[in-house]
Design a protein around this motif. Structure first.
Motif, PDB file in Angstrom:
ATOM      1  N   GLN A 615      35.823  32.623  42.422  1.00 36.86           N
ATOM      2  CA  GLN A 615      35.720  34.084  42.451  1.00 36.86           C
ATOM      3  C   GLN A 615      34.795  34.587  41.330  1.00 36.86           C
ATOM      4  O   GLN A 615      33.966  35.485  41.551  1.00 36.86           O
ATOM      5  CB  GLN A 615      37.114  34.701  42.301  1.00 36.86           C
ATOM      6  N   LEU A 616      34.927  34.012  40.138  1.00 36.35           N
ATOM      7  CA  LEU A 616      34.070  34.431  39.033  1.00 36.35           C
ATOM      8  C   LEU A 616      32.616  34.051  39.293  1.00 36.35           C
ATOM      9  O   LEU A 616      31.686  34.818  38.975  1.00 36.35           O
ATOM     10  CB  LEU A 616      34.554  33.788  37.724  1.00 36.35           C
ATOM     11  N   ALA A 617      32.402  32.865  39.872  1.00 40.73           N
ATOM     12  CA  ALA A 617      31.038  32.431  40.169  1.00 40.73           C
ATOM     13  C   ALA A 617      30.389  33.372  41.172  1.00 40.73           C
ATOM     14  O   ALA A 617      29.179  33.642  41.102  1.00 40.73           O
ATOM     15  CB  ALA A 617      31.047  30.997  40.709  1.00 40.73           C
ATOM     16  N   ALA A 618      31.196  33.887  42.110  1.00 40.77           N
ATOM     17  CA  ALA A 618      30.654  34.831  43.090  1.00 40.77           C
ATOM     18  C   ALA A 618      30.206  36.120  42.416  1.00 40.77           C
ATOM     19  O   ALA A 618      29.333  36.829  42.931  1.00 40.77           O
ATOM     20  CB  ALA A 618      31.702  35.127  44.166  1.00 40.77           C
ATOM     21  N   ASP A 620      28.891  36.085  39.410  1.00 39.43           N
ATOM     22  CA  ASP A 620      27.916  35.620  38.419  1.00 39.43           C
ATOM     23  C   ASP A 620      28.504  35.595  37.012  1.00 39.43           C
ATOM     24  O   ASP A 620      27.841  35.916  36.024  1.00 39.43           O
ATOM     25  CB  ASP A 620      26.651  36.500  38.448  1.00 39.43           C
ATOM     26  N   ILE A 621      29.785  35.237  36.929  1.00 39.28           N
ATOM     27  CA  ILE A 621      30.469  35.099  35.643  1.00 39.28           C
ATOM     28  C   ILE A 621      30.760  33.613  35.447  1.00 39.28           C
ATOM     29  O   ILE A 621      31.420  32.986  36.277  1.00 39.28           O
ATOM     30  CB  ILE A 621      31.786  35.905  35.613  1.00 39.28           C
ATOM     31  N   LYS A 622      30.281  33.064  34.327  1.00 41.33           N
ATOM     32  CA  LYS A 622      30.467  31.640  34.066  1.00 41.33           C
ATOM     33  C   LYS A 622      31.397  31.468  32.869  1.00 41.33           C
ATOM     34  O   LYS A 622      31.023  31.779  31.742  1.00 41.33           O
ATOM     35  CB  LYS A 622      29.132  30.965  33.794  1.00 41.33           C
ATOM     36  N   LEU A 623      32.592  31.017  33.137  1.00 42.50           N
ATOM     37  CA  LEU A 623      33.569  30.738  32.107  1.00 42.50           C
ATOM     38  C   LEU A 623      34.156  29.336  32.336  1.00 42.50           C
ATOM     39  O   LEU A 623      34.325  28.907  33.483  1.00 42.50           O
ATOM     40  CB  LEU A 623      34.717  31.751  32.131  1.00 42.50           C
ATOM     41  N   LYS A 624      34.485  28.647  31.240  1.00 38.58           N
ATOM     42  CA  LYS A 624      35.149  27.342  31.352  1.00 38.58           C
ATOM     43  C   LYS A 624      36.646  27.576  31.286  1.00 38.58           C
ATOM     44  O   LYS A 624      37.142  28.169  30.330  1.00 38.58           O
ATOM     45  CB  LYS A 624      34.685  26.416  30.234  1.00 38.58           C
ATOM     46  N   ILE A 625      37.346  27.118  32.322  1.00 41.07           N
ATOM     47  CA  ILE A 625      38.786  27.316  32.402  1.00 41.07           C
ATOM     48  C   ILE A 625      39.494  26.116  31.784  1.00 41.07           C
ATOM     49  O   ILE A 625      39.244  24.970  32.161  1.00 41.07           O
ATOM     50  CB  ILE A 625      39.247  27.503  33.864  1.00 41.07           C
ATOM     51  N   SER A 626      40.375  26.397  30.823  1.00 42.26           N
ATOM     52  CA  SER A 626      41.151  25.342  30.174  1.00 42.26           C
ATOM     53  C   SER A 626      42.523  25.238  30.840  1.00 42.26           C
ATOM     54  O   SER A 626      43.205  26.259  31.021  1.00 42.26           O
ATOM     55  CB  SER A 626      41.318  25.619  28.679  1.00 42.26           C
ATOM     56  N   ALA A 777      45.224  36.747  36.284  1.00 48.49           N
ATOM     57  CA  ALA A 777      43.880  36.208  36.497  1.00 48.49           C
ATOM     58  C   ALA A 777      42.970  37.211  37.164  1.00 48.49           C
ATOM     59  O   ALA A 777      41.758  37.259  36.877  1.00 48.49           O
ATOM     60  CB  ALA A 777      43.970  34.913  37.333  1.00 48.49           C
ATOM     61  N   GLU A 778      43.515  38.018  38.046  1.00 47.09           N
ATOM     62  CA  GLU A 778      42.659  38.954  38.775  1.00 47.09           C
ATOM     63  C   GLU A 778      42.131  40.073  37.886  1.00 47.09           C
ATOM     64  O   GLU A 778      41.211  40.812  38.264  1.00 47.09           O
ATOM     65  CB  GLU A 778      43.422  39.560  39.963  1.00 47.09           C
ATOM     66  N   GLN A 779      42.684  40.253  36.643  1.00 52.36           N
ATOM     67  CA  GLN A 779      42.217  41.294  35.740  1.00 52.36           C
ATOM     68  C   GLN A 779      41.142  40.792  34.788  1.00 52.36           C
ATOM     69  O   GLN A 779      40.605  41.557  33.987  1.00 52.36           O
ATOM     70  CB  GLN A 779      43.407  41.834  34.931  1.00 52.36           C
ATOM     71  N   LEU A 780      40.829  39.487  34.829  1.00 52.18           N
ATOM     72  CA  LEU A 780      39.908  38.918  33.856  1.00 52.18           C
ATOM     73  C   LEU A 780      38.514  39.527  33.981  1.00 52.18           C
ATOM     74  O   LEU A 780      37.882  39.862  32.966  1.00 52.18           O
ATOM     75  CB  LEU A 780      39.840  37.389  34.021  1.00 52.18           C
ATOM     76  N   ALA A 781      38.018  39.659  35.195  1.00 50.34           N
ATOM     77  CA  ALA A 781      36.660  40.191  35.378  1.00 50.34           C
ATOM     78  C   ALA A 781      36.549  41.610  34.813  1.00 50.34           C
ATOM     79  O   ALA A 781      35.566  41.953  34.129  1.00 50.34           O
ATOM     80  CB  ALA A 781      36.288  40.169  36.862  1.00 50.34           C
ATOM     81  N   GLY A 782      37.570  42.450  35.028  1.00 56.44           N
ATOM     82  CA  GLY A 782      37.556  43.813  34.485  1.00 56.44           C
ATOM     83  C   GLY A 782      37.611  43.829  32.976  1.00 56.44           C
ATOM     84  O   GLY A 782      36.935  44.630  32.310  1.00 56.44           O
ATOM     85  N   TRP A 783      38.407  42.905  32.403  1.00 58.46           N
ATOM     86  CA  TRP A 783      38.500  42.843  30.939  1.00 58.46           C
ATOM     87  C   TRP A 783      37.155  42.450  30.323  1.00 58.46           C
ATOM     88  O   TRP A 783      36.760  42.990  29.275  1.00 58.46           O
ATOM     89  CB  TRP A 783      39.586  41.824  30.550  1.00 58.46           C
ATOM     90  N   LEU A 784      36.452  41.514  30.978  1.00 58.49           N
ATOM     91  CA  LEU A 784      35.165  41.074  30.452  1.00 58.49           C
ATOM     92  C   LEU A 784      34.164  42.228  30.393  1.00 58.49           C
ATOM     93  O   LEU A 784      33.335  42.306  29.476  1.00 58.49           O
ATOM     94  CB  LEU A 784      34.605  39.924  31.315  1.00 58.49           C
ATOM     95  N   GLU A 785      34.233  43.113  31.359  1.00 51.85           N
ATOM     96  CA  GLU A 785      33.308  44.264  31.349  1.00 51.85           C
ATOM     97  C   GLU A 785      33.592  45.204  30.173  1.00 51.85           C
ATOM     98  O   GLU A 785      32.688  45.827  29.618  1.00 51.85           O
ATOM     99  CB  GLU A 785      33.426  45.020  32.672  1.00 51.85           C
ATOM    100  N   LYS A 786      34.869  45.300  29.800  1.00 45.24           N
ATOM    101  CA  LYS A 786      35.245  46.257  28.759  1.00 45.24           C
ATOM    102  C   LYS A 786      35.268  45.629  27.366  1.00 45.24           C
ATOM    103  O   LYS A 786      35.375  46.335  26.354  1.00 45.24           O
ATOM    104  CB  LYS A 786      36.643  46.814  29.052  1.00 45.24           C
TER     105      LYS A 786
END
Length: 803
Positions: A615-618, A620-626, A777-786
């Motif tokens: 979902q993040l790759a779609a 264009d967000i590249k994060l390494k998941i631990s 997990a679904e809130q991660l993309a929004g947090w990254l923007e802010k």
């Protein structure tokens, strides 16, 4: 004697008899066929020779006739009488013909003139019937100085001889006839032994028997049989007449005006093979006798073979029932004797091994005490007896304290010797109580149990205290004093259970409670089991949670402390229970690790993390998941294969993940852990040592691990701003990680001051409440923007940090 169809004895007898009968029958058939062939060949030879003999007889008769005719033809008076050609000499000619014919037994004699007319005869009727044949023979007679042939007169055959009369030219011909009749047939039979029959065939093909050595009924039937068959001349064939078999050869003697005369040479097949038949009967008798003798021999042999085997089978059945006392009583010097001897040796060996197996199965080899299986039998027997007598039975179960530590420090040999001393001390202690029939057993490891039949609870508690007191006395072993105690649980019938397993289970629960409380002997109480029931309920609920999709994936961002950029996130699991609400990880993760359910959770987290990566790759967000791995995960040798399948299914690169492993998980089984980690690292996954500094790992071992990251435990980070000791530990860990070429991550950052302090120390990444609490997990993309990092922390030189 009775045979069972499927018994070995009956099979041997049947096999032998079948082989013998088959051989005898085959031999008889071959002999019979040979006899029949030889008889046929002999009959054929006899008939062939008979044909030659009969033709020779005819030739002899012809010669006799020619000789008589020649004498008359050369008689001067007879020649003169013919030459005078005077009517007065006619009587002389006829008298000479008659006298000469009588001498050679001719039936008719005649004189044919040079003009080829019959001028004198002794039988007008025969002369008329023979005239045509005679006239046809005159030329041959004149040329060959005589001729002979076969003639038919009134369907009767005659042998005819024509002799020319010369003076010196031919002046006439003498003709004499000889009947082919029973006399000739009789001579033929006397010479050859063959039945001879003379037949004539008319122009219509009908056969007439003229003479035969057979009786009239037989020759009539034989003639009828031949009439119905195709003509086979000069060839042998078989006929059956009046239930008698004959081999027949038919010879054509001659033909006259469409009529034919033939002779039947007959050989009785039954007579020919009579001698052979007697031989066959002898052979058949011998075969039957051989079969009977062989049957008796095969029965004897089968009994010799089968009876010992039956005895061995009976012995095997006794062995199956556990009876090893029966002796094999027969002695033989053959292979069966050797088998019996081997069987007897096997019986002794099995008896000894079963005795040893029983000893190993029911007795502890180290201490010589009964083991768990034997103790359960004794306990069940005691409960049954107590049920009859309505008396109680108690069980004391104890587990030694600090025994694992003794084993680790002093070695297993020392530990084994210690267990033997403990067993001896328990036996002595209980033997001193003469009023009890207590039994001691070792359940396994450092667990011992005592059976107290016909004992009250108060008595059991007293004995338990005495046992604990005896165990608390230091043990002397290899010139070393060892202090050892035990946790002891008490359970009894009928108070706590009505069978061996329930009593042992109750005593075990009480024993572990005693070890936890460090409270000496503990009597079982149902309340103690509530925690066990809760654990069981929790495991069931965990399994249902996966099926009902009650778990949620949370993440906590990982930030570069130098730039403030978000580069990763740690995957965390939360449980939203339909009744309890949010269940924190500390309440179910340790239990999941104990029960092995952690593997299910790890697969769930990996699956959900892979979905998040997609979902993040779609976007264009590249994060390494631990993702955290437990001890049980590392022990799973198929873990790399499972990860490879997951990556392939979601079309992800291994570099998208970082796997976090605690020090304690690695050190539980370093060899297997290293093998699993090397395979994961070889796939391209990054590896991180989590909670570094809280375990007991060896740095010498850690340097060989294929890890990429160290995570400093939050216990050192939370208060490092105010605790100089924690600060030194964190700084040392950062330096250590960098010197080993590893990335260093700090957990538990809860203030900007700690952020800046870590950045000055050179820590690479951090995570904590200051940046973000764990979020869905679904809130991660929004947090990254802010996300807005704090002001850039000061970065000082390494020399300054060292100060």
């Amino acid at each position: 004697m009775r045979f069972h169809f499927r018994s070995l004895e009956s099979r041997i007898v049947t096999l032998f008899l079948l082989l013998i009968v088959a051989v005898q029958v085959a031999g008889l058939l071959l002999i019979q066929r040979g006899i029949d062939s030889n008889a046929r060949a002999s009959i054929s030879v006899e008939l062939g020779n008979g044909a030659k003999v009969f033709r020779r007889l005819l030739e002899q008769n012809a010669q006799s006739l020619r000789f008589g005719a020649r004498l008359l033809a050369r008689d001067t008076a007879f020649v003169a009488a013919i030459g005078n050609n005077d009517e007065s000499d006619r009587a002389t000619i006829e008298s000479a013909l008659a006298n000469s014919g009588r001498r050679i037994k001719a039936t008719a004699s005649m004189l044919v003139s040079a003009e080829r007319k019959i001028t004198a005869t002794t039988s007008e009727s025969q002369s008329a019937g023979l005239e045509k044949l005679v006239m046809s023979m005159l030329d041959q007679a004149e040329a060959s100085d005589g001729a002979n042939g076969i003639a038919m007169v009134d369907r009767y055959p005659y042998q005819v001889v024509v002799m020319p009369v010369k003076a010196p030219i031919v002046i006439g011909y003498i003709v004499m006839t000889f009947p082919i009749d029973g006399q000739l047939a009789g001579e033929m039979q006397s010479v050859s032994g063959l039945h001879t029959s003379i037949l004539t065939r008319d122009r219509q093909g009908g056969l007439l028997p003229v003479a035969s050595t057979f009786p009239a009924p037989v020759i009539a039937a034989l003639t009828h049989s031949i009439e119905t068959m195709p003509a086979r001349l000069d060839a042998s064939f078989d006929v059956t007449v009046q239930d008698a078999r004959y081999s027949v050869r038919q010879l054509l003697l001659g033909e006259d005006a469409g009529q034919a005369v033939s002779v039947l040479l007959v050989r009785s097949i039954d007579e020919a093979i009579a001698e052979y038949a007697r031989l066959e009967r002898w052979l058949l008798g011998l075969a039957v006798a051989g079969i009977l003798i062989s049957a008796a021999a095969s029965v004897f042999t089968a009994k010799r073979i089968a009876q010992p085997l039956t005895l061995l089978a009976d012995t095997a059945k006794r062995l199956e029932r556990g009876d090893y006392k029966g002796q094999i009583e027969f002695k033989r010097e053959d292979e069966i004797g050797a088998l019996a001897q081997a069987f007897d040796s096997m019986r002794d060996g099995i008896a000894k091994r079963e005795q040893e197996i029983r000893r190993l199965a029911y007795w502890d080899t180290l201490t010589g005490l009964p083991n768990r299986a034997q103790f359960v039998l004794h306990l069940n027997d005691s409960i049954a007896e107590a049920r009859k007598r309505e008396t109680p039975v108690f069980v004391l179960m104890m587990d030694l304290d600090r025994f694992k530590h003794v084993n680790d420090v002093m070695g297993h040999s020392f530990g084994d010797a210690l267990l033997r001393q403990v067993a001896g001390r328990l036996q002595v202690q209980l033997a001193n109580r003469r009023n009890t029939s207590a039994q001691v057993a070792r359940l396994g490891g450092d667990e011992f149990v005592v059976l107290l039949p016909d004992t009250t609870l108060e008595q059991a508690q007293v004995i338990a205290r005495e046992v604990l007191t005896a165990l608390e006395t230091p043990l002397s072993l290899d010139e070393q004093m060892v202090d050892i105690g035990a946790g002891l649980g008490i359970a009894g019938y009928p108070l706590h259970g009505d069978n061996a397993e329930s009593l042992l289970s109750a005593a075990e629960v009480a024993m572990y409670t005693a070890k936890q409380r460090n409270d000496g002997a503990v009597v079982y109480d149902a309340a103690i089991d509530k925690s066990s029931e809760q654990s069981l309920s929790l495991l069931t609920e965990l399994r249902n949670a996966v099926e009902r999709n009650e778990f949620r994936l949370f993440v906590q961002p990982k930030i570069m402390l130098g730039s403030g950029k978000a580069v990763g996130a740690e995957a965390l699991v939360r449980w939203v229970h339909p009744e309890r609400g949010n269940v924190f990880p500390d309440q179910f993760i340790p239990f999941a690790e104990q029960t092995g359910f952690i593997r299910v959770l790890t697969r769930w987290v990996m699956e959900q993390s892979a979905v998040l990566c997609r979902q993040l790759a779609a976007q264009d967000i590249k994060l390494k998941i631990s993702v955290n791995l437990s001890t049980r995960d590392l022990m799973d040798q198929d873990l790399p294969v499972k990860f490879a399948e997951l990556l392939a299914r979601h079309e992800l690169e291994p570099s998208a993940f970082c796997l976090e492993i605690t020090e304690s998980a690695i050190m539980d089984d370093p060899v297997r852990a290293q093998n699993t980690l090397e395979r994961l690292h070889g796939m391209g996954m990054e590896l991180s040592i989590d909670d570094f500094g809280t375990g007991y790992s060896s740095l010498a071992y850690l340097k060989r691990l294929p890890v990429d990251e160290l995570k400093i435990d939050k216990s050192f980070v939370l208060n490092m701003e105010n605790d100089i000791g924690d600060s030194k530990i964190v700084r040392s860990t950062i330096d250590l990680g960098h010197n080993m070429g590893l990335r260093v991550v700090a957990e538990g950052i809860e203030s900007e001051a700690v952020w800046r302090l870590l950045a000055r120390m050179g820590c690479d990444q951090g995570q904590g409440y200051f940046m973000s609490r764990p979020m869905p997990a679904e809130q991660l993309a929004g947090w990254l923007e802010k996300w807005q990092p704090p002001g850039a922390p000061a970065v000082v030189a390494e020399s300054t940090l060292a100060e």
